[in-house]
Enzyme design. Sequence first.
Site, PDB file in Angstrom:
ATOM      1  N   CYS A   1      52.779  48.060   8.159  1.00  0.00           N
ATOM      2  CA  CYS A   1      52.127  47.108   9.077  1.00  0.00           C
ATOM      3  C   CYS A   1      50.856  47.651   9.720  1.00  0.00           C
ATOM      4  O   CYS A   1      50.046  46.878  10.225  1.00  0.00           O
ATOM      5  CB  CYS A   1      53.085  46.695  10.179  1.00  0.00           C
ATOM      6  SG  CYS A   1      54.608  46.036   9.567  1.00  0.00           S
TER       7      CYS A   1
ATOM      8  N   HIS B   1      49.885  44.315  17.028  1.00  0.00           N
ATOM      9  CA  HIS B   1      50.708  43.929  15.879  1.00  0.00           C
ATOM     10  C   HIS B   1      51.722  42.891  16.344  1.00  0.00           C
ATOM     11  O   HIS B   1      52.263  42.985  17.451  1.00  0.00           O
ATOM     12  CB  HIS B   1      51.420  45.168  15.328  1.00  0.00           C
ATOM     13  CG  HIS B   1      52.339  44.860  14.196  1.00  0.00           C
ATOM     14  ND1 HIS B   1      51.955  44.092  13.121  1.00  0.00           N
ATOM     15  CD2 HIS B   1      53.642  45.189  13.955  1.00  0.00           C
ATOM     16  CE1 HIS B   1      52.962  43.972  12.275  1.00  0.00           C
ATOM     17  NE2 HIS B   1      54.005  44.627  12.760  1.00  0.00           N
TER      18      HIS B   1
ATOM     19  N   ASN C   1      55.619  37.696  11.382  1.00  0.00           N
ATOM     20  CA  ASN C   1      55.104  39.059  11.196  1.00  0.00           C
ATOM     21  C   ASN C   1      54.495  39.148   9.802  1.00  0.00           C
ATOM     22  O   ASN C   1      55.216  39.155   8.804  1.00  0.00           O
ATOM     23  CB  ASN C   1      56.262  40.054  11.353  1.00  0.00           C
ATOM     24  CG  ASN C   1      55.825  41.495  11.125  1.00  0.00           C
ATOM     25  OD1 ASN C   1      54.681  41.766  10.769  1.00  0.00           O
ATOM     26  ND2 ASN C   1      56.732  42.420  11.332  1.00  0.00           N
TER      27      ASN C   1
HETATM   28  N1  ACO Z   1      69.978  34.094  12.813  1.00  0.00           N
HETATM   29  C1  ACO Z   1      71.114  34.074  13.541  1.00  0.00           C
HETATM   30  N2  ACO Z   1      71.758  35.174  13.933  1.00  0.00           N
HETATM   31  C2  ACO Z   1      71.233  36.352  13.557  1.00  0.00           C
HETATM   32  C3  ACO Z   1      70.067  36.456  12.781  1.00  0.00           C
HETATM   33  C4  ACO Z   1      69.428  35.256  12.397  1.00  0.00           C
HETATM   34  N3  ACO Z   1      68.308  35.219  11.675  1.00  0.00           N
HETATM   35  N4  ACO Z   1      69.793  37.755  12.569  1.00  0.00           N
HETATM   36  C5  ACO Z   1      70.743  38.458  13.196  1.00  0.00           C
HETATM   37  N5  ACO Z   1      71.620  37.617  13.789  1.00  0.00           N
HETATM   38  C6  ACO Z   1      72.790  37.925  14.574  1.00  0.00           C
HETATM   39  C7  ACO Z   1      73.300  39.301  14.317  1.00  0.00           C
HETATM   40  O1  ACO Z   1      74.161  39.304  13.197  1.00  0.00           O
HETATM   41  C8  ACO Z   1      74.032  39.600  15.611  1.00  0.00           C
HETATM   42  O2  ACO Z   1      75.300  38.971  15.551  1.00  0.00           O
HETATM   43  P1  ACO Z   1      76.592  39.675  16.210  1.00  0.00           P
HETATM   44  O3  ACO Z   1      76.291  39.815  17.674  1.00  0.00           O
HETATM   45  O4  ACO Z   1      77.674  38.700  15.916  1.00  0.00           O
HETATM   46  O5  ACO Z   1      76.747  40.979  15.499  1.00  0.00           O
HETATM   47  C9  ACO Z   1      73.230  38.865  16.666  1.00  0.00           C
HETATM   48  O6  ACO Z   1      72.423  37.919  15.951  1.00  0.00           O
HETATM   49  C10 ACO Z   1      72.337  39.773  17.509  1.00  0.00           C
HETATM   50  O7  ACO Z   1      71.615  40.600  16.659  1.00  0.00           O
HETATM   51  P2  ACO Z   1      70.667  41.717  17.268  1.00  0.00           P
HETATM   52  O8  ACO Z   1      70.219  42.597  16.188  1.00  0.00           O
HETATM   53  O9  ACO Z   1      71.321  42.313  18.454  1.00  0.00           O
HETATM   54  O10 ACO Z   1      69.447  40.837  17.800  1.00  0.00           O
HETATM   55  P3  ACO Z   1      68.208  41.343  18.570  1.00  0.00           P
HETATM   56  O11 ACO Z   1      68.114  40.666  19.873  1.00  0.00           O
HETATM   57  O12 ACO Z   1      68.071  42.831  18.543  1.00  0.00           O
HETATM   58  O13 ACO Z   1      67.022  40.768  17.692  1.00  0.00           O
HETATM   59  C11 ACO Z   1      65.468  41.381  15.997  1.00  0.00           C
HETATM   60  C12 ACO Z   1      66.917  41.149  16.324  1.00  0.00           C
HETATM   61  C13 ACO Z   1      64.697  40.075  16.170  1.00  0.00           C
HETATM   62  C14 ACO Z   1      65.363  41.836  14.550  1.00  0.00           C
HETATM   63  C15 ACO Z   1      64.880  42.449  16.939  1.00  0.00           C
HETATM   64  O14 ACO Z   1      65.719  43.573  16.991  1.00  0.00           O
HETATM   65  C16 ACO Z   1      63.511  42.901  16.523  1.00  0.00           C
HETATM   66  O15 ACO Z   1      62.563  42.166  16.601  1.00  0.00           O
HETATM   67  N6  ACO Z   1      63.371  44.152  16.084  1.00  0.00           N
HETATM   68  C17 ACO Z   1      62.140  44.667  15.614  1.00  0.00           C
HETATM   69  C18 ACO Z   1      61.777  43.947  14.391  1.00  0.00           C
HETATM   70  C19 ACO Z   1      60.573  44.483  13.799  1.00  0.00           C
HETATM   71  O16 ACO Z   1      59.861  45.190  14.394  1.00  0.00           O
HETATM   72  N7  ACO Z   1      60.309  44.081  12.591  1.00  0.00           N
HETATM   73  C20 ACO Z   1      59.203  44.527  11.897  1.00  0.00           C
HETATM   74  C21 ACO Z   1      59.522  45.765  11.201  1.00  0.00           C
HETATM   75  S1  ACO Z   1      58.261  46.902  11.309  1.00  0.00           S
HETATM   76  C22 ACO Z   1      57.008  46.090  10.780  1.00  0.00           C
HETATM   77  O17 ACO Z   1      56.412  45.333  11.465  1.00  0.00           O
HETATM   78  C23 ACO Z   1      56.761  46.289   9.364  1.00  0.00           C
END
Ligand code: ACO
Length: 376
Positions: free
Chosen positions: A111, A249, A279
């Site tokens: 990224c 980003h 993203n």
């Molecule tokens: N829809 C519905 N539920 C979902 C989804 C979805 N798409 N994805 C995950 N869940 C569920 C999970 O299974 C979990 O369920 P559980 O509680 O029953 O186990 C619940 O939602 C909560 O999941 P978390 O991982 O705790 O959710 P969080 O609030 O952390 O958000 C997210 C997840 C959006 C991925 C966040 O952690 C994030 O943005 N992280 C950084 C992502 C990132 O930077 N991405 C880019 C990578 S680096 C780059 O840019 C190349």
Amino acid sequence: MSYAAITGWGACMPPAVLSNDDLSTFLDTSDEWITTRTGMKERRVSHVSAIEMSTVASQRALACAGLDPADVDLVIYGGTSNDELCPNSSSGVQLALGATNAAAMDLNTACTSFCYGLATATAMIRTGMIRNAVVIGVELISRYMDWSNRNVAVLFGDGAAAVVLQATEAEEGVVGSVLGCDVEARETLRVRGFGCAYAGQGITFGDTLWDFDGQVIFKRAVRAMSEASTRVLAERGVKADDVGLVVPHQANLRIIESVAQHAGIPMEKVIVTVQKYGNMSAATVPVALVEALETGRVQPGSWVLMPAFGGGLTYCSLLVKWGTRVTPLGKSDAALPPCEKTALEMVNVIRAGQDPHGRSLKGLMAPTLVEARLAK
Ligand code: ACO
């Protein structure tokens, strides 16, 4: 030593829109979950190649700068999505532009690729190696997304943008940079099935499995971008109050808000595009920059801060001193061909092509640092 002014800018967004509701037609997810956890409402899916998107963006940036393609010294293609690895993608853009006198370099830091490219081209201009460069940030992630994995499939989108850098005696362009890599977290983001480690294992291109520890990435991204931003501002003696615009980003609205809070910069000074483009990895910063310029959010002579992070986990924060011009010198009529399909139709075609061997990827071996250590 001269400086490297940003004299041209242009984006190329594919027209097909994939909404959160589209995603919930084939994934166990919802508009409510995606919106509240990420801030994303929709993203784009490209009907053309990454080189085509990059070419249109570059043509627009060159027209904006008033620079003839034949006078371009260097094309940097920043991104993780390559149409082919050999020949490289930058040479494909170079050919399409008619930039026959340029050197051509692909640069992949995930990224952060556009920002690393901007820092690299700036250094090359400042030391007199080259006089100008086209720097592209582009991704075509839809073609290798694991569309069966809701943890990642809802987060990403396609797009491209480019800038033109030109040597100048005025103090402008990238005047401060902090680049780094939080390598301890290298294993938190991996696209399995994508590279030489997977040769001879019967994998169809585009059939991937993503290792993705969202919560760890989230925390480390906030820390890395915040610390890099504080450092780059301190190194140049610029106060947070003096920053005119932050172009971060765009991985998650909550990450952006946390970084702004840590840096002491109000959200009114932050450009956010994550709600409409998701993203786009290497394309997020340049696409947001172009939007900021086109909507009058970059003031002549202002400080622009660009924090980013990506797989690796590479990170950076660039400090840009904008010049006097915030309007284009010219306009290109370059455009993508019309798109005949909806985004959902295109994604369904990719999904149908994936997993031809009943998810054979699950048995894949890509020796990771952790696995190698465990095997000893
Ligand atoms: N829809 C519905 N539920 C979902 C989804 C979805 N798409 N994805 C995950 N869940 C569920 C999970 O299974 C979990 O369920 P559980 O509680 O029953 O186990 C619940 O939602 C909560 O999941 P978390 O991982 O705790 O959710 P969080 O609030 O952390 O958000 C997210 C997840 C959006 C991925 C966040 O952690 C994030 O943005 N992280 C950084 C992502 C990132 O930077 N991405 C880019 C990578 S680096 C780059 O840019 C190349």
